[in-house]
Design a protein around this motif. Structure first.
Motif, short mmCIF file in Angstrom:
data_model
loop_
_atom_site.label_atom_id
_atom_site.label_comp_id
_atom_site.label_asym_id
_atom_site.label_seq_id
_atom_site.Cartn_x
_atom_site.Cartn_y
_atom_site.Cartn_z
N ILE A 172 5.63 18.38 -0.89
CA ILE A 172 6.23 18.73 -2.19
C ILE A 172 7.67 19.17 -1.98
O ILE A 172 8.60 18.73 -2.67
N GLY A 208 -0.75 18.43 -6.81
CA GLY A 208 0.50 18.37 -6.07
C GLY A 208 1.34 17.19 -6.50
O GLY A 208 2.56 17.30 -6.70
N ARG A 209 0.69 16.03 -6.65
CA ARG A 209 1.41 14.83 -7.12
C ARG A 209 2.03 15.08 -8.49
O ARG A 209 3.21 14.74 -8.73
N ASP A 211 2.78 17.92 -9.84
CA ASP A 211 3.84 18.93 -9.75
C ASP A 211 5.16 18.29 -9.33
O ASP A 211 6.23 18.61 -9.86
N ILE A 212 5.09 17.36 -8.36
CA ILE A 212 6.30 16.65 -7.96
C ILE A 212 6.89 15.90 -9.14
O ILE A 212 8.11 15.94 -9.40
N ARG A 215 8.51 18.31 -11.63
CA ARG A 215 9.74 18.93 -11.15
C ARG A 215 10.90 17.94 -11.04
O ARG A 215 12.07 18.31 -11.22
N SER A 220 5.06 8.76 -10.11
CA SER A 220 4.43 8.50 -8.81
C SER A 220 4.01 7.04 -8.73
O SER A 220 3.42 6.50 -9.66
#
Length: 490
Positions: A172, A208-209, A211-212, A215, A220
């Motif tokens: 991340i 996590g994916r 969140d990336i 942000r 993805s």
């Protein structure tokens, strides 16, 4: 005119080369005409091309994934490290000189026209170019004059997908941190991200994916699991070298000293793939195993320096003891030169002009010279009559009485040298162990056999990699993100 997309990484060894190869094979299977491109590469693992030059080994594999022959335009700038601070510079396949890192950093922008020229020529040949970056675009100290990552992407107006490596941890921060340090103009070219080398249940990384994505604002393109068969494909980076070993099993024991400037170590891949071969990469400070059947000295980008390192590790004593016990030794290219009586460098090609004593196990002498030999070769092993193919990529001429016992016939020309008892062999031909018949015949000297069809295995693995891409990577989104190449003529 082609479309293009670029895969950049959050660091070295995140799997860019392999993923690009898989994307290319998957696109080729969909019926697209595709080509690989890497503006600037740093590697001592090189391949000879059909147009008489050299490129990084990874781009040669990527060309194979496309179903085409490697060409120098696929990797117009290749840096081959010779010292801790300097490298041989290859431009469009040919040696352009040696530069220290500081000088190259100041001058690299002057190479951009050659890079764009090669890119433009490729764009005239295909539907899609998949470009591989080098290292990380987040190295802000290298951004000025950059031609490997965002500098190229900006010059060619190519969209970018950023790939992170979850296996090393902190993915991340890798991806979000890259966005944080890039300029607004560079960030504007990034269209999405992907995460590579995931182990276990991928659903555990869903948050996590997301969140990336939240942000960065980037979509993805996938979280790709670890590809178990990666070790069956030729490696580019010396960091991957220890993983090529198959230690601890039964079979023919082949010991390979790991020298600092080792090159073209893809010579080891067919041996590593053999279930009946115990291939051991020997780290400095570790003696050569007493049970070794064959000591294999592979290529070197700095033969004299690596010979000194070999002696410093005490391996010269180990090799001499191995020979006294009746063991076999083979030297390929730089390893071949080390086995002789002397290596002369009168023009200072590798450093200060000097002549040094070799290991003295072959009655030959080598003189280094500026001309680089770059040839694709085919022929036979004279003793067994088995066919083989390979390539030459070396600077220097080797002569001496043991050359009269050449053990290869290549395109009608004798090649190599052998000791009187035939236990010590050397030659300039790389790639000989990829020829199944030769490899099987040679292993028989040690009571071994060959159980694989190596080249078929590479293509099978590329197909499996393409299946992996189709399953876990959003290839349709990638293709929709690719943009038309629109470079001015020149």
């Amino acid at each position: 005119m082609a479309k293009a997309i670029m895969i950049q990484g959050t660091g070295s060894n995140v799997g860019k080369s392999m993923i690009v190869a898989g994307i290319l094979r998957a696109c080729a299977r969909r019926g697209l005409t595709v080509r690989p491109f890497k503006p600037q590469n740093m590697s001592n693992n090189a391949a000879v091309t059909s147009d008489g030059g050299e490129i990084g080994r990874a781009q040669a594999l990527q060309a194979r994934a496309c179903g085409v022959a490697p060409h120098t335009d696929m990797n117009p700038i290749l840096l081959k490290p010779q010292t801790t601070t300097g490298a041989q510079v290859i431009v469009q396949g040919q040696v352009a000189g040696h530069q220290e890192a500081l000088a190259f950093g100041k001058n690299k922008a002057t190479l951009l026209p050659a890079v764009l020229q090669s890119f433009r020529r490729l764009a005239d040949q295909c539907d899609l170019i998949v470009i591989e970056g080098a290292g990380s675009p987040a190295e802000t100290n290298l951004r000025a004059g950059d031609i490997a990552n965002m500098g190229f992407a900006r010059a060619a107006n190519v969209p970018v997908v950023l790939m992170g490596d979850i296996d090393r941890g902190g993915v991340i921060a890798q991806i979000v941190g890259t966005q944080a340090v890039l300029s607004a103009d560079d960030n504007a070219l990034i269209r999405g991200f992907a995460v590579n080398k995931f182990r276990g249940d991928r659903s555990l990384f869903d948050r996590g994916r997301d969140d990336i994505a939240d942000r960065t604002g980037w979509p993805s393109l996938g979280v790709l699991p670890w590809f178990d068969a990666a070790g069956r494909l030729p490696a580019e980076d010396v960091m991957d070298l220890p993983a090529r070993a198959r230690s601890g099993g039964d079979g023919v024991v082949i010991a390979v000293p790991q020298l600092p400037r080792i090159s073209n170590f893809d010579d080891l891949d067919p041996l590593a793939a053999e279930p009946g071969v115990d291939l051991r990469i020997i780290a400095p400070g570790t003696p050569l195993p007493a049970e070794t059947d064959l000591v294999l000295l592979v290529g070197s980008k700095a033969t004299i320096s690596d010979l000194q390192a070999l002696r410093a590790a005490g391996w010269d004593i180990d090799i001499a003891a191995h020979i006294r016990r009746g063991g076999h030794v083979m030297g390929l290219c730089g390893g071949y030169q080390m086995l002789g009586r002397s290596i002369a460098d009168p023009r200072g090609i590798e450093g200060p002009a000097q002549t040094v004593a070799g290991l003295g196990h072959l009655d030959i002498d080598t003189t280094l010279a500026p001309k680089k030999h770059l040839h694709l070769r085919a022929g036979t092993a004279t003793q067994s009559g088995t066919p083989l193919t390979g390539y030459e990529i070396h600077m220097g001429e080797t002569t001496g009485p043991d050359c009269s016992r050449s053990w290869l016939m290549l395109d009608g020309t004798p090649e190599g040298a052998a000791s009187a008892d035939g236990r010590i062999l050397g030659c300039y031909l790389h790639g000989i162990f990829a020829s199944d018949a030769f490899r099987g015949s040679y292993l028989q000297r040690f009571g071994g056999t060959s159980a694989i069809a190596f080249e078929d295995g590479v293509d099978t693995t590329l197909d499996a990699l393409a299946d992996h891409i189709e399953r876990y990577f959003d290839l349709d989104l990638l293709l929709s993100l690719a943009q038309d190449v629109a470079l001015p003529l020149g």
